[in-house]
Design a protein around this motif. Structure first.
Motif, PDB file in Angstrom:
ATOM      1  N   ALA A 158      30.396 -36.414 -10.046  1.00  0.00           N
ATOM      2  CA  ALA A 158      31.820 -36.552  -9.625  1.00  0.00           C
ATOM      3  C   ALA A 158      32.376 -37.867 -10.086  1.00  0.00           C
ATOM      4  O   ALA A 158      33.442 -37.827 -10.723  1.00  0.00           O
ATOM      5  N   LEU A 159      31.700 -39.227  -9.767  1.00  0.00           N
ATOM      6  CA  LEU A 159      32.339 -40.258  -9.975  1.00  0.00           C
ATOM      7  C   LEU A 159      32.505 -40.583 -11.666  1.00  0.00           C
ATOM      8  O   LEU A 159      33.506 -40.972 -12.150  1.00  0.00           O
ATOM      9  N   PRO A 160      31.375 -40.212 -12.192  1.00  0.00           N
ATOM     10  CA  PRO A 160      31.581 -40.401 -13.936  1.00  0.00           C
ATOM     11  C   PRO A 160      32.430 -39.377 -14.388  1.00  0.00           C
ATOM     12  O   PRO A 160      33.332 -39.990 -15.411  1.00  0.00           O
ATOM     13  N   ALA A 161      32.798 -38.433 -13.668  1.00  0.00           N
ATOM     14  CA  ALA A 161      33.686 -37.424 -14.396  1.00  0.00           C
ATOM     15  C   ALA A 161      35.398 -38.037 -14.274  1.00  0.00           C
ATOM     16  O   ALA A 161      36.171 -38.060 -14.833  1.00  0.00           O
ATOM     17  N   LEU A 162      35.647 -38.689 -13.119  1.00  0.00           N
ATOM     18  CA  LEU A 162      36.667 -39.300 -12.579  1.00  0.00           C
ATOM     19  C   LEU A 162      36.907 -40.491 -13.710  1.00  0.00           C
ATOM     20  O   LEU A 162      38.184 -40.763 -14.124  1.00  0.00           O
ATOM     21  N   VAL A 163      35.790 -41.229 -13.859  1.00  0.00           N
ATOM     22  CA  VAL A 163      35.807 -42.398 -14.829  1.00  0.00           C
ATOM     23  C   VAL A 163      36.413 -41.961 -16.041  1.00  0.00           C
ATOM     24  O   VAL A 163      37.493 -42.559 -16.767  1.00  0.00           O
ATOM     25  N   LEU A 164      35.725 -40.753 -16.383  1.00  0.00           N
ATOM     26  CA  LEU A 164      36.054 -40.366 -17.953  1.00  0.00           C
ATOM     27  C   LEU A 164      37.773 -39.989 -17.719  1.00  0.00           C
ATOM     28  O   LEU A 164      38.443 -40.363 -18.874  1.00  0.00           O
ATOM     29  N   VAL A 165      38.195 -39.378 -16.918  1.00  0.00           N
ATOM     30  CA  VAL A 165      39.542 -38.988 -16.808  1.00  0.00           C
ATOM     31  C   VAL A 165      40.441 -40.380 -16.971  1.00  0.00           C
ATOM     32  O   VAL A 165      41.327 -40.276 -17.582  1.00  0.00           O
TER      33      VAL A 165
END
Length: 295
Positions: A158-165
């Motif tokens: 979840a956190l890496p996904a938000l970082v990517l966004v």
């Protein structure tokens, strides 16, 4: 008559032009900052009268496990966004600074996410990260994954996904910072390096990067401030979950203030965040001071 003064001009005339800016600064920064500092020493739930509690809110922070989780996630957010917002945009800026066909269109398209609402971006990326979304379809189709992943519901992803966004949306802004810096570098330095047989990598390493240190310092400072205050993407996509995996200080402050109505405690956390961001900015300045090289 004082040097530089226009005949007939009164001494206070220049200050009149500063009044609108000073008024905005006072209303939208100074007054809220002072109010937040006052609230950090109070217990206030909006409904009941505020009660002075001294440093109780700050001592509560020390024992608050969710605060430390949010702080750790914010620091991980900062580290994760560093290559996306500091390193990669520099390489992209070097690319778009070249005279290539269609490069103006590429600049415009790459900057488009910056001016797009974060709410719209978050909703769109939710479909990308969905279990039946585009990303899982591509990865399972390529044989990289055996089964789809629920990225936003997985505490690991979840956190890496938000970082990517966040990185994808803001990358164009940082690219423009670097692009402005690249256009101040004299072209004769690159021409002389080519004559001496320097490769593109050597020109980047020994000319571009050293002369771009002031702009890199600006990008690092802005990236740190953005990462530590991340909120909108978290609010739209995960609400701090799953299992507080995406709970950052920015979102935690909002949650304490507007979900639990603990305005005093939220202000204390906000003050800690403010001090932390100032500390990071000073650290960045001290690390880059003396290494700034201007052409």
């Amino acid at each position: 008559m004082a040097a530089g003064r226009i005949p007939g001009q009164r001494w206070y005339t220049p200050y009149l032009f500063a009044i609108p800016a000073l008024a905005l600064f006072g209303v939208f920064f100074a007054w809220p900052a002072v109010t937040a500092i006052q609230l950090s020493f109070l217990e206030y739930d909006v409904v009941s009268p505020p009660v002075f509690v001294g440093v109780e809110n700050f001592t509560r922070i020390v024992a608050d496990d969710r605060f430390w989780t949010a702080l750790l996630n914010s620091l991980l957010f900062l580290v994760g966004m560093f290559p996306l917002l500091v390193v990669l945009p520099l390489l992209l800026a070097v690319l778009v600074n070249q005279k290539l066909p269609g490069i103006r269109t590429f600049r415009m398209l790459y900057y488009l996410p910056v001016v797009t609402s974060m709410v719209a971006v978050g909703v769109a990326w939710e479909y990308v990260f969905h279990q039946q979304g585009v990303l899982n379809w591509m990865l399972t189709g390529a044989g990289i994954l055996d089964q789809p992943i629920q990225y936003l519901l997985d505490p690991f992803w979840a956190l890496p996904a938000l970082v990517l966004v966040e990185g994808w949306k803001s990358m164009g802004f940082y690219m423009m910072i670097y692009l402005a810096g690249l256009q101040t570098i004299p072209t004769n330095l690159y021409e002389a390096a080519r004559v001496d047989g320097a490769t593109a990598w050597h020109r980047l390493r020994h000319i571009t990067v050293p002369l771009m240190v002031p702009y890199i310092a600006v990008a690092v400072t802005v990236e740190m401030l953005d990462a530590m205050q991340a909120f909108t993407s978290i609010y739209v996509m995960t609400r701090g979950g799953p299992q507080d995996a995406t709970l950052t200080l920015g979102y935690y402050i909002w949650s304490v203030a507007f979900e639990h109505y603990e305005m005093g405690y939220a202000s204390a956390i906000g003050l800690v965040l403010w001090v932390l961001m100032i500390g990071l900015a000073i650290l960045n300045y001290r690390l880059t001071r003396g290494r700034t090289v201007m052409p």
